[in-house]
Structure formats: structure tokens, C-alpha cells
Design an enzyme around this catalytic site. Structure first.
Site, PDB file in Angstrom:
ATOM      1  N   HIS A   1       4.139  -3.228   2.058  1.00 24.41           N
ATOM      2  CA  HIS A   1       5.478  -2.762   1.910  1.00 24.41           C
ATOM      3  C   HIS A   1       5.628  -1.239   2.046  1.00 24.41           C
ATOM      4  CE1 HIS A   1       8.436  -1.886  -1.649  1.00 24.41           C
ATOM      5  NE2 HIS A   1       9.144  -1.960  -0.560  1.00 24.41           N
TER       6      HIS A   1
ATOM      7  N   ASP B   1       3.868  -0.947  -9.616  1.00 27.26           N
ATOM      8  CA  ASP B   1       3.742  -2.293 -10.211  1.00 27.26           C
ATOM      9  C   ASP B   1       2.335  -2.848 -10.012  1.00 27.26           C
ATOM     10  OD1 ASP B   1       4.695  -2.208  -7.539  1.00 27.26           O
ATOM     11  OD2 ASP B   1       5.238  -4.329  -7.594  1.00 27.26           O
TER      12      ASP B   1
ATOM     13  N   HIS C   1      -2.267  -1.708  -2.492  1.00 30.61           N
ATOM     14  CA  HIS C   1      -0.947  -1.072  -2.396  1.00 30.61           C
ATOM     15  C   HIS C   1      -0.773  -0.130  -3.580  1.00 30.61           C
ATOM     16  CE1 HIS C   1       3.240  -0.436  -1.851  1.00 30.61           C
ATOM     17  NE2 HIS C   1       3.723  -1.512  -2.419  1.00 30.61           N
TER      18      HIS C   1
ATOM     19  N   HIS D   1       2.982 -11.089  -6.132  1.00 30.88           N
ATOM     20  CA  HIS D   1       4.077 -11.500  -7.014  1.00 30.88           C
ATOM     21  C   HIS D   1       4.328 -12.995  -6.847  1.00 30.88           C
ATOM     22  CE1 HIS D   1       5.226  -7.362  -7.879  1.00 30.88           C
ATOM     23  NE2 HIS D   1       5.245  -7.102  -6.584  1.00 30.88           N
TER      24      HIS D   1
ATOM     25  N   ASP E   1       2.181  -7.420  -1.408  1.00 27.49           N
ATOM     26  CA  ASP E   1       3.613  -7.747  -1.498  1.00 27.49           C
ATOM     27  C   ASP E   1       4.052  -8.838  -0.514  1.00 27.49           C
ATOM     28  OD1 ASP E   1       4.427  -6.107  -3.583  1.00 27.49           O
ATOM     29  OD2 ASP E   1       4.966  -4.434  -2.292  1.00 27.49           O
TER      30      ASP E   1
ATOM     31  N   HIS F   1      13.488  -1.967  -9.483  1.00 27.85           N
ATOM     32  CA  HIS F   1      14.108  -0.862  -8.742  1.00 27.85           C
ATOM     33  C   HIS F   1      15.431  -1.276  -8.076  1.00 27.85           C
ATOM     34  CE1 HIS F   1      11.969  -2.339  -5.188  1.00 27.85           C
ATOM     35  NE2 HIS F   1      10.817  -1.842  -5.542  1.00 27.85           N
TER      36      HIS F   1
ATOM     37  N   TYR G   1      13.324 -12.401  -1.978  1.00 29.23           N
ATOM     38  CA  TYR G   1      12.309 -11.338  -1.961  1.00 29.23           C
ATOM     39  C   TYR G   1      12.196 -10.747  -0.553  1.00 29.23           C
ATOM     40  CZ  TYR G   1       7.624  -9.336  -2.693  1.00 29.23           C
ATOM     41  OH  TYR G   1       6.550  -8.501  -2.784  1.00 29.23           O
TER      42      TYR G   1
ATOM     43  N   GLU H   1       2.071   1.208  -4.859  1.00 27.76           N
ATOM     44  CA  GLU H   1       3.286   1.166  -5.701  1.00 27.76           C
ATOM     45  C   GLU H   1       2.908   0.802  -7.139  1.00 27.76           C
ATOM     46  OE1 GLU H   1       6.615  -1.075  -4.110  1.00 27.76           O
ATOM     47  OE2 GLU H   1       8.001  -0.017  -5.441  1.00 27.76           O
TER      48      GLU H   1
HETATM   49 FE1  FEO Z   1       5.633  -2.609  -3.117  1.00 28.90          FE
HETATM   50 FE2  FEO Z   1       4.997  -5.047  -5.537  1.00 28.90          FE
HETATM   51  O1  FEO Z   1       5.162  -3.295  -4.815  1.00 28.90           O
END
Ligand code: FEO
Length: 398
Positions: free
Chosen positions: A145, A82, A78, A225, A164, A24, A192, A80
Site C-alpha cells: 500500500h 498498524d 510494510h 488484516h 495489506d 485513518h 477495503y 505503516e
Molecule cells: Fe498500509 Fe495495514 O497498513
């Protein structure tokens, strides 16, 4: 990549995305991973899923260890995409599983994936789930996040899965912090943080304190991640506290763009003035640079100096994009200054200052403007401008 054991019957079952270069808008030049974890006890639990194109790899990794039909719970830390865009695929096979999420997590999943027959169990901070020989503990972490975010803690193994938080966009064949180059690891962790979590700095400090008060002392921090912090999880927690409290170094970042080289000459001369005072300088021409990398350098810099030529009575479009992005991330405790060249009416410096003050950043040094091309005398003024900014640096690190 096959499953990797974190502790007895606790496995990483995620995927490595070697080729993603745009997350993004964040340029992920080292790719990323989507980490998911499988815990096998009397109850079998999947913690998070992965980005949709990798759903079959996730399924394969789980099936190496357990049947999806035997999953009792899928925890969504989460919403989101991903982390959640393989959820429908998993739930089609995990017929007996309930989804565990925060209240906002349920709302978000329903909005993204529609009304369905999934069984939800809503959890909040302090709630626990007995798995047999082990216990999961949940901590809501809104805005780390998204509003729905939460942390999951496997108490007996002292494994914190904070989604995250504490992540890095880093694709590697290694899964643990002690297996990778430390400078690369911390570089990506800082990038990050700067590009994703920096606006929420006060919340991060409070959340770390809250987690500690809850008696959570992780031996392993397994973010969603990048690599998993097992050798020294305190290292990334300390770094987050320093970044969130706005600790800076004797360092300045100059970001500029240029049309015919005049603003660039100014930028170089300003950098000479700053460097003459023993301060580290990083220069970025916006049209040739990566925004995410610039924000990483700004994270621990004391001064941010922004330059633009005038184009159509305003700043250069790339500088407008930079200021829009950088002010949205709300870097704390910086000295801001602006400069630029112009042909006739000017306008770039005025526009940059307006943007900064509207975002409640103070421009500390009177801006420097030069018509057409800088003369020898004007380049000297640029050096002196740099020296004056350097004098604003505190004598010691803050
Ligand atoms: Fe807020 Fe890795 O997504």
C-alpha cells in the site's frame, strides 16, 4: 487470542482489534485484525508486527511458541504503523534478530523510529532466504500500500504473506475464510479494496501477473488484516482483477445532501427514473452516511450521481468532503452526473462539476438545477434525468 497454526510450524501470532472504528478516517464498523506470522525452522522468523497498544499480546503469542531471544529475523513487509509500531518493543527483546525489509522500508523505519542499532538486511524482488527446510522469497510491491510495501512467500508451504493486499477490516474469533459468513467477508474485502487500494488498480493487475510469472501459486494467502484465505485463495485474486479492471454492474449510486429537502426530493425522483429502467440504485444522504460504505457501493456501480444544494455560492461542505475523498480514490469507468437545488445565484452544481473536471472525471449528462422547491413538473424532469442516465448504461455488463 492464542496462536493459530496455518501449516506445520507456521503460526498466526497477531491480534484482533474488536473496537477500532476509525482507521485513518475509514469507518471500520466490524473492527480489524493485525496479522503477524511466526515461522519456526532452523531459523525462526517473525513476519510483521502489530499496532502498538497490542504489543504485549503479540509478545505473549510469540512466547507460547518460541523465545524472542531466538528470533533470527523480523520481516517488515510494510512500514505503516498498524504493522510496525511494535517493532521497537520486539527488537528490544529479540537481541539476535536482523530486520528484513525493502530499501524504502529501511528508510521509513529509520525516519519513524530514529537511528538505532538494528541490523538491516535489504531485499528486493527475487531475493530468497533459506530457513533450513524451507525458503522465503520476496517480491517488492510498491504502493500496495505504500512505496515500501513487499510480499513474502513461504515457498514450500505455498503461503503468500502480502501484507495489506487482499485484506479486510474484519474482527472475528475465526482466522480463516471458510469459517466466516461469505457475504460479510466479500463485503468487507470490497470495502477495503475500494477505500485503500483502488487508486493503484493498474499496479495491482501488473503485480498479480508478475507474481504468477515468478511461479508463485499460493495455497494460502495470509494478509495483514482480517481472515486468511485458505479455502479458495483464487477467489480474492479474481475479485481483485475484476475490481482493478473496472468491472461494473447495472447499478447507480446517488450521493447527496440537503438543507430543506429540495435536493432530497430531486434525488428520490432521479432514483425513480433509473429504477424504472431496471437498474439497481443506492441512495446516500451524505450527512447520515459512512464514506467507506459509499465507496464500496461505487466500486462496481456504473453511474455515480452527485447532488447538493447551494450554500454560500458553492456546494454543501459534506459534498465537498465526499468529492475530495472519492476523486482521490480514482474509481474507473463511471458515468458521472450532478444535480442540485438553489435559492438565488446558485453555485453548487458549478462547483461540483469544476471539482470533477479538475480531477479528470467527465460529467456525462447536462446537470439538473432547480430553484427553491421542485414542482410536479420539475420532479418529472428529475425522473427523465434518471432515465437518460440509465440509457447510457451498456446493454450488458462490462
Ligand atoms: Fe498500509 Fe495495514 O497498513
Amino acid at each position: 487470542m492464542a496462536a493459530v497454526e496455518l501449516a506445520e510450524n507456521v503460526y498466526w501470532v497477531g491480534v484482533v482489534d474488536w473496537n477500532v472504528r476509525d482507521f485513518h478516517g475509514y469507518e471500520t464498523r466490524r473492527g480489524t485484525t493485525y496479522n503477524a506470522f511466526l515461522i519456526i525452522d532452523d531459523r525462526t522468523v517473525l513476519v510483521d508486527t502489530v499496532k502498538h497498544p497490542f504489543k504485549e499480546i503479540l509478545t505473549k503469542n510469540i512466547r507460547e511458541l518460541a523465545d524472542l531471544e531466538d528470533l533470527d529475523h523480523v520481516i517488515v513487509n510494510h512500514v505503516e504503523m498498524d504493522h510496525s509500531s511494535s517493532l521497537s518493543h520486539i527488537m528490544q527483546q529479540a537481541k539476535n534478530a536482523t530486520i528484513i525489509s525493502s530499501r524504502r522500508g529501511k528508510d521509513g523505519l529509520t525516519k519513524y523510529y530514529g537511528e538505532n542499532e538494528w541490523d538491516f538486511q535489504i531485499v528486493k524482488t527475487g531475493d530468497e532466504l533459506e530457513l533450513g527446510s524451507r525458503t522465503l522469497q520476496f517480491v517488492e510491491a510498491p504502493m500496495l500500500h505504500w512505496p515500501d510495501s513487499m510480499f513474502t512467500y513461504l515457498r514450500e508451504d505455498r503461503i503468500l504473506m502480502p501484507n495489506d493486499a487482499f485484506g479486510q477490516h474484519l474482527a472475528t474469533s475465526q482466522r480463516f475464510d471458510d469459517e466466516v459468513d461469505q457475504s460479510v467477508l466479500m463485503d468487507e474485502a470490497a470495502k477495503y479494496y475500494a477505500n485503500i487500494l483502488m487508486p493503484y488498480a493498474p499496479l495491482i493487475v501488473r503485480k498479480i501477473e508478475e507474481v504468477s510469472k515468478l511461479g508463485i501459486e499460493p495455497r494460502i494467502i495470509a494478509p495483514s488484516h482480517g481472515v486468511i484465505w485458505r479455502s479458495d485463495p483464487g477467489k480474492i485474486v479474481s475479485s481483485y482483477l475484476e475490481w482493478s479492471r473496472g468491472k461494473t454492474e447495472k447499478k447507480a449510486v446517488i450521493i447527496y445532501d440537503t438543507m430543506w429537502g429540495s435536493t432530497e426530493k430531486m434525488a428520490y425522483a432521479i432514483s425513480e427514473g433509473i429504477m424504472a429502467k431496471g437498474i439497481e440504485v443506492h441512495l446516500f444522504q451524505m450527512r447520515k452516511s459512512d464514506l467507506a460504505e459509499i465507496l464500496k457501493e461505487i466500486l462496481d456501480a456504473k453511474a455515480v450521481i452527485v447532488g447538493s444544494p447551494t450554500l454560500n455560492s458553492s456546494m454543501f461542505p459534506t459534498m465537498s468532503a465526499f468529492l475530495n475523498y472519492a476523486t482521490g480514490l480514482r474509481p474507473k469507468g463511471k458515468i458521472w452526473a450532478t444535480f442540485g437545488s438553489y435559492g438565488w445565484g446558485g453555485g453548487a452544481v458549478r462547483a461540483m462539476n469544476k471539482r470533477l473536471t479538475e480531477s479528470r472525471f467527465e460529467v456525462s449528462e447536462p446537470s439538473l438545477r432547480i430553484q427553491y422547491a421542485p414542482s410536479v413538473e420539475e420532479l418529472q424532469k428529475c425522473r427523465e434525468f434518471g432515465e437518460r442516465i440509465a440509457k447510457e448504461f451498456p446493454l450488458s455488463k462490462v
